[in-house]
Scaffold this motif. Structure first.
Motif, PDB file in Angstrom:
ATOM      1  N   ASP A  84      49.142  36.773  38.445  1.00 10.99           N
ATOM      2  CA  ASP A  84      48.013  36.477  39.337  1.00 10.99           C
ATOM      3  C   ASP A  84      46.788  36.073  38.520  1.00 10.99           C
ATOM      4  O   ASP A  84      46.058  35.145  38.889  1.00 10.99           O
ATOM      5  CB  ASP A  84      47.676  37.688  40.208  1.00 10.99           C
ATOM      6  CG  ASP A  84      48.760  38.023  41.220  1.00 10.99           C
ATOM      7  OD1 ASP A  84      49.772  37.298  41.302  1.00 10.99           O
ATOM      8  OD2 ASP A  84      48.595  39.043  41.923  1.00 10.99           O
ATOM      9  N   ARG A  87      47.282  32.572  37.217  1.00  8.42           N
ATOM     10  CA  ARG A  87      47.034  31.612  38.299  1.00  8.42           C
ATOM     11  C   ARG A  87      45.539  31.439  38.530  1.00  8.42           C
ATOM     12  O   ARG A  87      45.050  30.318  38.693  1.00  8.42           O
ATOM     13  CB  ARG A  87      47.726  32.094  39.575  1.00  8.42           C
ATOM     14  CG  ARG A  87      47.476  31.198  40.770  1.00  8.42           C
ATOM     15  CD  ARG A  87      48.181  31.708  42.011  1.00  8.42           C
ATOM     16  NE  ARG A  87      47.512  31.186  43.190  1.00  8.42           N
ATOM     17  CZ  ARG A  87      47.510  31.776  44.367  1.00  8.42           C
ATOM     18  NH1 ARG A  87      48.172  32.900  44.562  1.00  8.42           N
ATOM     19  NH2 ARG A  87      46.867  31.228  45.370  1.00  8.42           N
ATOM     20  N   ASP A 123      48.457  43.818  48.249  1.00  6.73           N
ATOM     21  CA  ASP A 123      47.886  42.484  48.096  1.00  6.73           C
ATOM     22  C   ASP A 123      46.926  42.458  46.921  1.00  6.73           C
ATOM     23  O   ASP A 123      46.158  43.403  46.708  1.00  6.73           O
ATOM     24  CB  ASP A 123      47.105  42.065  49.353  1.00  6.73           C
ATOM     25  CG  ASP A 123      47.999  41.868  50.562  1.00  6.73           C
ATOM     26  OD1 ASP A 123      49.152  41.425  50.380  1.00  6.73           O
ATOM     27  OD2 ASP A 123      47.544  42.164  51.680  1.00  6.73           O
ATOM     28  N   GLN A 137      47.435  36.911  46.675  1.00  4.56           N
ATOM     29  CA  GLN A 137      48.879  36.997  46.505  1.00  4.56           C
ATOM     30  C   GLN A 137      49.372  38.308  47.110  1.00  4.56           C
ATOM     31  O   GLN A 137      48.791  39.347  46.858  1.00  4.56           O
ATOM     32  CB  GLN A 137      49.244  36.957  45.008  1.00  4.56           C
ATOM     33  CG  GLN A 137      50.720  36.941  44.726  1.00  4.56           C
ATOM     34  CD  GLN A 137      51.380  35.645  45.158  1.00  4.56           C
ATOM     35  OE1 GLN A 137      50.915  34.561  44.842  1.00  4.56           O
ATOM     36  NE2 GLN A 137      52.470  35.753  45.898  1.00  4.56           N
ATOM     37  N   SER A 138      50.428  38.233  47.897  1.00  3.36           N
ATOM     38  CA  SER A 138      51.060  39.439  48.444  1.00  3.36           C
ATOM     39  C   SER A 138      52.239  39.823  47.570  1.00  3.36           C
ATOM     40  O   SER A 138      52.968  38.961  47.087  1.00  3.36           O
ATOM     41  CB  SER A 138      51.542  39.201  49.876  1.00  3.36           C
ATOM     42  OG  SER A 138      50.448  39.067  50.745  1.00  3.36           O
ATOM     43  N   HIS A 139      52.404  41.124  47.383  1.00  7.96           N
ATOM     44  CA  HIS A 139      53.490  41.647  46.562  1.00  7.96           C
ATOM     45  C   HIS A 139      54.306  42.606  47.411  1.00  7.96           C
ATOM     46  O   HIS A 139      53.755  43.529  48.011  1.00  7.96           O
ATOM     47  CB  HIS A 139      52.936  42.367  45.330  1.00  7.96           C
ATOM     48  CG  HIS A 139      52.086  41.484  44.477  1.00  7.96           C
ATOM     49  ND1 HIS A 139      52.623  40.620  43.543  1.00  7.96           N
ATOM     50  CD2 HIS A 139      50.743  41.281  44.451  1.00  7.96           C
ATOM     51  CE1 HIS A 139      51.645  39.955  42.976  1.00  7.96           C
ATOM     52  NE2 HIS A 139      50.493  40.330  43.500  1.00  7.96           N
TER      53      HIS A 139
END
Length: 140
Positions: A84, A87, A123, A137-139
């Protein structure tokens, strides 16, 4: 062009600078730092706690966790995965940074044997400069 490519390769080997503030006795913070270093970051660590630096950097306590980092001009709060952060650095959004509030089990640093393989959904939030946030980003 060849020189630029060589300089980029040298920078990757040296690691992306990551400055971290944490409590000296926090094991999960150390595990997160190890995760980041295994993914191309070079950490400078301050074992002075993180509440004061979080406030100084302008991140609201509602996004708080056990450690605060600064990388590429962005705040990174808590157990945010290296992917993350990578990114974030590629996309360069207009934002304060990223946060994984609390200490989600299964996130980097909170994923050791002590947790018995448990992985909670969480998240990573993109925290905007006005203090609002959205899911980055969801995890699962």
């Amino acid at each position: 062009m060849l020189v630029a490519g060589s300089l980029h390769a040298q920078a990757r080997r040296a690691g992306v600078a990551l400055e971290v503030w944490k409590d000296a006795n926090c094991g999960c913070c150390g595990d997160w730092i190890t995760h980041m270093e295994q993914n191309g970051f070079k950490a400078t660590v301050h074992d002075t706690g993180n509440n004061a630096v979080r406030a100084r950097l302008g991140l609201a306590t509602k996004y708080g966790s056990c450690h605060t980092a600064l990388v590429g001009g962005y705040v990174v709060e808590g157990h945010v995965p290296a992917a993350d952060v990578q990114r974030l650095l590629r996309e360069k959004p207009q934002a304060l940074g990223l946060a994984a509030p609390g200490m989600p089990v299964g996130s980097p640093g909170m994923d050791g044997a002590a947790y018995g393989g448990r992985r909670d959904r969480y998240d990573t939030l993109l925290v905007l400069r006005d203090g609002s946030s959205r899911v980055f980003q969801s995890h699962t």
